[in-house]
Write an enzyme that holds these catalytic residues in place. Structure first.
Site, PDB file in Angstrom:
ATOM      1  CD  GLU A 105      -0.329  -5.230   5.563  1.00 32.70           C
ATOM      2  OE1 GLU A 105       0.146  -5.905   4.879  1.00 32.70           O
ATOM      3  OE2 GLU A 105      -0.065  -4.795   5.929  1.00 32.70           O
ATOM      4  CG  HIS A 110      -2.812  -3.596   3.546  1.00 36.20           C
ATOM      5  ND1 HIS A 110      -2.092  -2.686   4.383  1.00 36.20           N
ATOM      6  CD2 HIS A 110      -4.004  -2.797   3.469  1.00 36.20           C
ATOM      7  CE1 HIS A 110      -2.072  -1.560   3.595  1.00 36.20           C
ATOM      8  NE2 HIS A 110      -3.679  -1.342   3.630  1.00 36.20           N
ATOM      9  CB  CYS A 168      -1.102  -0.151   0.953  1.00 35.90           C
ATOM     10  SG  CYS A 168      -1.820   1.150   1.034  1.00 35.90           S
TER      11      CYS A 168
END
Lengths: 234, 295
Positions: free
Chosen positions: A176, A174, A81
């Site tokens: 994560e 994302h 991002c």
């Protein structure tokens, strides 16, 4: 045996989430706030957050040049991002680039404001058959890529949201936040190869590594970089 | 392949992207630019900073949508705006404007003394204030995707903010030490849903991001909040009521990133001019306290 260390830029943003995913794949994540924190790392993650904020803090603490040198020296980097924006050579309607290493044009907040943030599955063949679940938060999008940029993933409408050029991987979403570990495993594999090139390649110690021996061989990392199987997400 | 907008992951996720950052109150587009240039990770658009709301008295309401739009156009970082506690129509209006986050805030005069907004009904994410763990979990149960401890807004005095962040983290530590069969009673005592109480006991943290607000006016205050466990800070009056707002804003941003490095904190704290004057809490009558609003 020395465990591999991967740095995570910790100016602002979701750095703790990346460190947690690194932990899940058996790699120690190091918070990078000052140039000295880059010593001894085998790879680097530029996390999500506010790219405007991160860019100011990168310059204030003298991180621009040392990080650029690491990237140019072949250290593997993953940007997510805001991290993808930081790595792009041209930012559409935006500021001058920070680490202009990915030959592409990127548009910030390309989908709109927070109300347009979304989740979507997308195919990333490099990581195997199972689709990647992407969380897109005020996400950027890649509008043009140069000839040397590999497109790793697109949305259904064809827009490019994951790329790789040389030692740099970047995603508009994302991984994560979705418990997706495969990008981090790939980064760790690339970091391991960079630390210890295989047969026929000139052996080159990482210039910043403190330890001499005991190369990385941590079990969960680095097997099967092509995603032929066995990569169960947590 | 399915695409879904405004999911819990995206609501909570935006707050995750703001972590380690400073969210600044701004009252004009010009302020918003100063905040963005200083490194703010988001701005809170409002007509008056809390110190002026406190001074003005009367009823404090949602800001003029025209002002909020000007601020949204002035910056590329996320823009938040405040709705009164329980005033779900103000929240509907802010959602229609397309703000990135709504703060259901005790700084404004409450519109409902019994019910907070049912935040699950909205696509825009909400941040809410709290003084302790129970209050935090009640707000999360109602749909808040981010929490901030309240402190006492507009005072420039960190004492209540410290009390509240210690209360939240003390509450979490106490829960983590409970036996599983004690969590039902813990939920009763906290006046919070059992499922959230059990989750906090298991994970040792709140299920959403938690910032500190209310009374931060120096870089040291911001770093204190961070060392006490905040994941970021809101600064209201502390910036634009100081002598040199741009400089103070930059210094607080630096201090929030390097909160655990006293040498850097010393460096960034030098020569900032006077912070906002501030108010001793003992001189504020109970009726004028903002943190007690909401339940």
């Amino acid at each position: 045996m020395t465990a591999m260390k991967i740095g995570v830029l910790a100016m602002q943003g979701a750095f703790a989430e990346h460190i947690e995913i690194l932990r899940q794949v058996g790699v120690e994540g190091i918070q990078v706030r000052l140039p000295r924190d880059l010593a001894g790392i085998s790879g680097l993650i530029l996390p999500g957050g506010e790219s405007t904020t991160m860019r100011k803090l990168i310059d204030r603490w003298g991180l621009r040049e040392p990080i650029r040198r690491l990237i140019d020296g072949g250290t593997p980097v993953l940007g997510t991002c805001a991290g993808m924006i930081l790595l792009s050579r041209h930012i559409v309607d935006g500021d001058e680039p920070v680490f202009p290493v990915l030959d592409m044009d990127i548009k910030r907040n390309a989908f709109g404001r927070q109300l347009d943030s979304f989740e979507a599955d997308l195919a990333v063949p490099l990581l195997g058959e199972r689709p990647v679940h992407g969380v897109f938060i005020r996400a950027p999008v890649v509008e043009r890529v140069g000839a040397k940029v590999d497109v790793l993933g697109r949305l259904d409408d064809g827009r490019i949201v994951a790329v790789r050029e040389r030692n740099v991987i970047a995603t508009a979403f994302h991984p994560e936040l979705a418990g997706e570990t495969r990008f981090h495993r790939l980064l760790a594999t690339m970091a391991s190869d960079h630390d210890e090139p295989g047969e026929g390649t000139e052996r080159r110690h990482h210039p910043l590594r403190r330890d001499g021996g005991g190369r990385v061989s941590s079990e969960p990392v680095g097997r099967d970089a092509t995603g032929a199987g066995g990569w169960a997400a947590s | 392949m399915t695409t879904e907008t405004s999911t819990w992951a995206t609501k909570k996720g935006l707050a995750q992207m703001l972590k380690g950052g400073v969210i600044m109150d701004v009252v004009t587009a010009e302020h918003a630019k100063i905040a963005e240039d200083a490194g703010a990770c988001a701005v809170m658009a409002l007509e008056r900073v809390p110190a002026d709301i406190r001074a003005a008295g009367g009823v404090a309401r949602m800001s003029d949508p025209a002002l909020i739009e000007q601020i949204m156009q002035a910056v590329t970082i996320p823009v938040m705006a405040k709705a009164r506690i329980g005033h779900f129509v103000e929240a509907q209006i802010l959602e229609a404007l397309g703000v990135d986050y709504i703060d259901e805030s005790e700084v404004l005069t409450p519109a409902d003394e019994a019910f907070h907004i049912d935040k699950h009904q909205f696509k825009v994410p909400f941040v809410c204030g709290c003084r302790d763990l129970g209050e935090a979990l009640r707000r999360i149960a109602e749909g808040a995707a981010m929490i901030r401890t309240k402190g006492e807004a507009g005072t420039g005095n960190i004492v209540e903010a410290v009390r509240h962040i210690r209360a939240v983290h003390g509450g979490i530590r106490a829960l983590a030490s409970r036996r599983e069969d004690e969590l039902f009673t813990a939920a009763k005592d906290l006046q919070a849903p059992y499922e959230l109480v059990a989750e906090v006991a298991r994970t040792g943290k709140l299920p959403v991001v938690n910032f500190v607000a209310g009374g931060i006016s120096t870089p040291a205050d911001a770093a204190l909040a961070m060392q006490l466990g905040a994941e970021g800070v809101f600064v209201g009056s502390g910036i634009f009521k100081s002598d040199d707002p741009a400089r103070m804003a930059r210094a607080i941003v630096q201090a929030t990133t390097h909160f655990d490095d006293p040498r850097i904190l010393a460096e960034v704290s030098k020569g900032l001019g006077a912070p906002m004057r501030g108010i001793e809490l003992a001189t504020i009558a109970e009726a004028d306290r903002l943190a007690v609003r909401g339940w």
